[in-house]
Design an enzyme around this catalytic site. Structure first.
Site, PDB file in Angstrom:
ATOM      1  N   MET A  22      15.422  16.383 -34.459  1.00 20.86           N
ATOM      2  CA  MET A  22      16.579  16.895 -35.141  1.00 20.86           C
ATOM      3  C   MET A  22      17.679  15.692 -35.200  1.00 20.86           C
ATOM      4  O   MET A  22      19.006  15.708 -35.203  1.00 20.86           O
ATOM      5  CB  MET A  22      17.400  18.216 -35.047  1.00 20.86           C
ATOM      6  CG  MET A  22      16.375  19.289 -34.995  1.00 20.86           C
ATOM      7  SD  MET A  22      17.381  20.845 -35.267  1.00 20.86           S
ATOM      8  CE  MET A  22      17.970  21.102 -33.695  1.00 20.86           C
ATOM      9  N   LEU A  25      19.223  11.128 -31.028  1.00 22.00           N
ATOM     10  CA  LEU A  25      18.238  10.528 -30.324  1.00 22.00           C
ATOM     11  C   LEU A  25      18.577  10.067 -28.974  1.00 22.00           C
ATOM     12  O   LEU A  25      19.452   9.283 -29.002  1.00 22.00           O
ATOM     13  CB  LEU A  25      17.298   9.491 -30.947  1.00 22.00           C
ATOM     14  CG  LEU A  25      16.657  10.178 -32.341  1.00 22.00           C
ATOM     15  CD1 LEU A  25      15.860   9.003 -32.885  1.00 22.00           C
ATOM     16  CD2 LEU A  25      15.938  11.314 -32.425  1.00 22.00           C
ATOM     17  N   GLY A  28      14.966  10.835 -24.062  1.00 21.98           N
ATOM     18  CA  GLY A  28      13.560  11.789 -24.087  1.00 21.98           C
ATOM     19  C   GLY A  28      12.905  11.790 -25.425  1.00 21.98           C
ATOM     20  O   GLY A  28      11.633  11.608 -25.470  1.00 21.98           O
ATOM     21  N   HIS A  29      13.644  11.435 -26.670  1.00 20.99           N
ATOM     22  CA  HIS A  29      13.068  11.527 -27.968  1.00 20.99           C
ATOM     23  C   HIS A  29      12.292  10.008 -27.937  1.00 20.99           C
ATOM     24  O   HIS A  29      11.039  10.139 -28.359  1.00 20.99           O
ATOM     25  CB  HIS A  29      14.210  11.163 -28.928  1.00 20.99           C
ATOM     26  CG  HIS A  29      14.874  12.633 -29.077  1.00 20.99           C
ATOM     27  ND1 HIS A  29      15.949  12.659 -28.897  1.00 20.99           N
ATOM     28  CD2 HIS A  29      14.454  13.953 -29.560  1.00 20.99           C
ATOM     29  CE1 HIS A  29      16.482  14.053 -29.250  1.00 20.99           C
ATOM     30  NE2 HIS A  29      15.624  14.594 -29.680  1.00 20.99           N
ATOM     31  N   GLN A  59      16.856  27.451 -37.651  1.00 21.97           N
ATOM     32  CA  GLN A  59      16.506  27.671 -36.518  1.00 21.97           C
ATOM     33  C   GLN A  59      17.975  27.813 -35.557  1.00 21.97           C
ATOM     34  O   GLN A  59      18.070  28.314 -34.533  1.00 21.97           O
ATOM     35  CB  GLN A  59      15.818  26.534 -35.433  1.00 21.97           C
ATOM     36  CG  GLN A  59      16.420  25.337 -35.437  1.00 21.97           C
ATOM     37  CD  GLN A  59      15.500  24.047 -35.033  1.00 21.97           C
ATOM     38  OE1 GLN A  59      14.358  23.767 -35.712  1.00 21.97           O
ATOM     39  NE2 GLN A  59      15.519  23.722 -33.687  1.00 21.97           N
ATOM     40  N   LYS A 153      10.669  19.579 -22.307  1.00 22.44           N
ATOM     41  CA  LYS A 153      11.747  20.170 -22.106  1.00 22.44           C
ATOM     42  C   LYS A 153      12.110  21.448 -22.834  1.00 22.44           C
ATOM     43  O   LYS A 153      12.773  22.171 -22.110  1.00 22.44           O
ATOM     44  CB  LYS A 153      13.071  18.967 -22.664  1.00 22.44           C
ATOM     45  CG  LYS A 153      14.311  19.652 -22.906  1.00 22.44           C
ATOM     46  CD  LYS A 153      14.949  19.857 -21.800  1.00 22.44           C
ATOM     47  CE  LYS A 153      16.539  20.352 -21.893  1.00 22.44           C
ATOM     48  NZ  LYS A 153      16.790  20.968 -23.009  1.00 22.44           N
ATOM     49  N   VAL A 180      12.546  14.187 -19.655  1.00 21.53           N
ATOM     50  CA  VAL A 180      13.295  12.666 -19.104  1.00 21.53           C
ATOM     51  C   VAL A 180      14.456  13.312 -18.569  1.00 21.53           C
ATOM     52  O   VAL A 180      15.229  14.077 -19.327  1.00 21.53           O
ATOM     53  CB  VAL A 180      13.374  11.630 -20.247  1.00 21.53           C
ATOM     54  CG1 VAL A 180      14.122  10.371 -19.750  1.00 21.53           C
ATOM     55  CG2 VAL A 180      11.961  11.263 -20.783  1.00 21.53           C
ATOM     56  N   SER A 189      19.216  16.114 -22.989  1.00 15.60           N
ATOM     57  CA  SER A 189      19.347  16.721 -24.184  1.00 15.60           C
ATOM     58  C   SER A 189      20.549  16.326 -25.298  1.00 15.60           C
ATOM     59  O   SER A 189      21.456  15.818 -24.858  1.00 15.60           O
ATOM     60  CB  SER A 189      19.664  18.259 -24.020  1.00 15.60           C
ATOM     61  OG  SER A 189      20.270  19.114 -24.699  1.00 15.60           O
TER      62      SER A 189
HETATM   63  O1  PAF Z   1      13.063  20.133 -30.663  1.00 14.74           O
HETATM   64  C1  PAF Z   1      13.490  19.892 -31.799  1.00 14.74           C
HETATM   65  O2  PAF Z   1      14.114  18.920 -32.031  1.00 14.74           O
HETATM   66  C2  PAF Z   1      13.336  21.002 -32.865  1.00 14.74           C
HETATM   67  O3  PAF Z   1      13.458  22.218 -32.549  1.00 14.74           O
HETATM   68  C3  PAF Z   1      12.231  20.622 -33.605  1.00 14.74           C
HETATM   69  C4  PAF Z   1      10.752  20.739 -33.300  1.00 14.74           C
HETATM   70  C5  PAF Z   1      12.390  19.201 -34.466  1.00 14.74           C
HETATM   71  C6  PAF Z   1      12.219  21.587 -35.141  1.00 14.74           C
HETATM   72  O4  PAF Z   1      13.449  21.472 -35.713  1.00 14.74           O
END
Ligand code: PAF
Length: 277
Positions: A22, A25, A28-29, A59, A153, A180, A189
């Protein structure tokens, strides 16, 4: 690296390794993207690595942080390039949800038991895994990856996606990467930016609690140690449990493969973390 705004331009990267995000970044990403790069390069003809950046409205519950979720697109793209991505796919809401995000979920999408039964994230955020399954399924439909990488995570999310893929027979291999952490133990996060310095200190209660669970000899001892540490750090506890590592259902002993999971609020910021115990 190329930025792709519309799915019609994704055909050349079908079959690649996908990292759904999402945005906002952090390291961790980047670990997920590097892992995707490594997996992609194992193939004789290296596969493309596709990072998706999409803040998924379905979500988030009304009142959650969808509108103020950190959006740092230009910096994200630079980081993706440095970590080895070939393509950033940043679709509009209308491309992900042609009938609108309010339309009901496609009944063929399986929301697996691990997303419905353990009484963990789904208890506080009943819409969350429905939205996650919906968006990940749709992103896979658009990107058509052969593999995808997710972080430990969000452990219940990782198990949910693995189970959805398995139960629906989707042709995507799911890889995972460990959490991480900052040097002091705080799990990275995107929501950590919401923490004021004194709150950040209190947030360390989550990783301290999990470490204490690792040295406990029984589930009861582990859960009570976690609760004491969270309370001492003024974390408003949502859950602090030791569960079976695959189903996330309650267990009686600290069997091999158990997982400690915590969630709680520090001020208005809800944080989660987990560790193998
Ligand atoms: O973990 C996330 O960043 C989100 O829940 C994901 C998996 C990209 C879905 O929107």
């Amino acid at each position: 690296m190329e930025i792709v705004w519309s799915a019609v331009d994704l055909e050349p990267v079908y079959g690649g390794v996908c990292v759904p995000t999402m945005g906002a970044l952090h390291e961790g990403h980047l670990a997920l993207i590097r892992r995707a790069r490594d997996e992609a390069d194992l193939h004789a003809q290296s596969l493309p690595v596709v990072v998706t950046i999409f803040v998924n409205p379905t979500q988030f519950a009304p009142g959650e942080d969808f509108s103020r979720y950190p959006r740092t697109f230009d910096a994200d793209c630079e980081k993706c390039e440095q970590a080895g991505a070939d393509v950033v796919f940043a679709p509009e809401v209308g491309e992900v949800y042609p009938n609108g995000p309010e339309a009901p979920i496609d009944p063929h999408i399986i929301i697996p038991a691990v997303a419905r039964e353990p009484g963990l994230e789904e208890r506080s955020r009943p819409q969350f895994f429905i939205g996650v399954c919906r968006v990940v399924h749709r992103l896979f439909e658009l990107v058509r990856p052969s593999a995808a990488v997710f972080g430990e995570k969000d452990y219940q999310q990782l198990l949910t996606i693995r189970a959805m893929v398995a139960e629906m027979g989707l042709p995507v291999t799911i890889y995972s990467e460990p959490t991480v952490r900052d040097e002091d133990g705080l799990a990275l996060s995107s929501r950590n930016v919401y923490l004021a310095p004194p709150q950040r200190k209190r947030a360390l209660g989550l990783s301290k609690a999990l470490k204490a669970a690792r040295s406990a000899t029984s589930v009861t001892e582990a859960e009570s140690a976690m609760r004491s540490i969270l309370l001492a750090n003024q974390v408003e506890i949502d859950y602090a449990v030791v569960r079976e590592a695959h189903t996330l259902m309650p267990i009686e002993s600290m069997a091999f493969g158990a997982r400690a999971l915590v969630a709680g609020r520090v001020g208005a910021v809800r944080l989660i973390d987990n560790m193998a115990v």
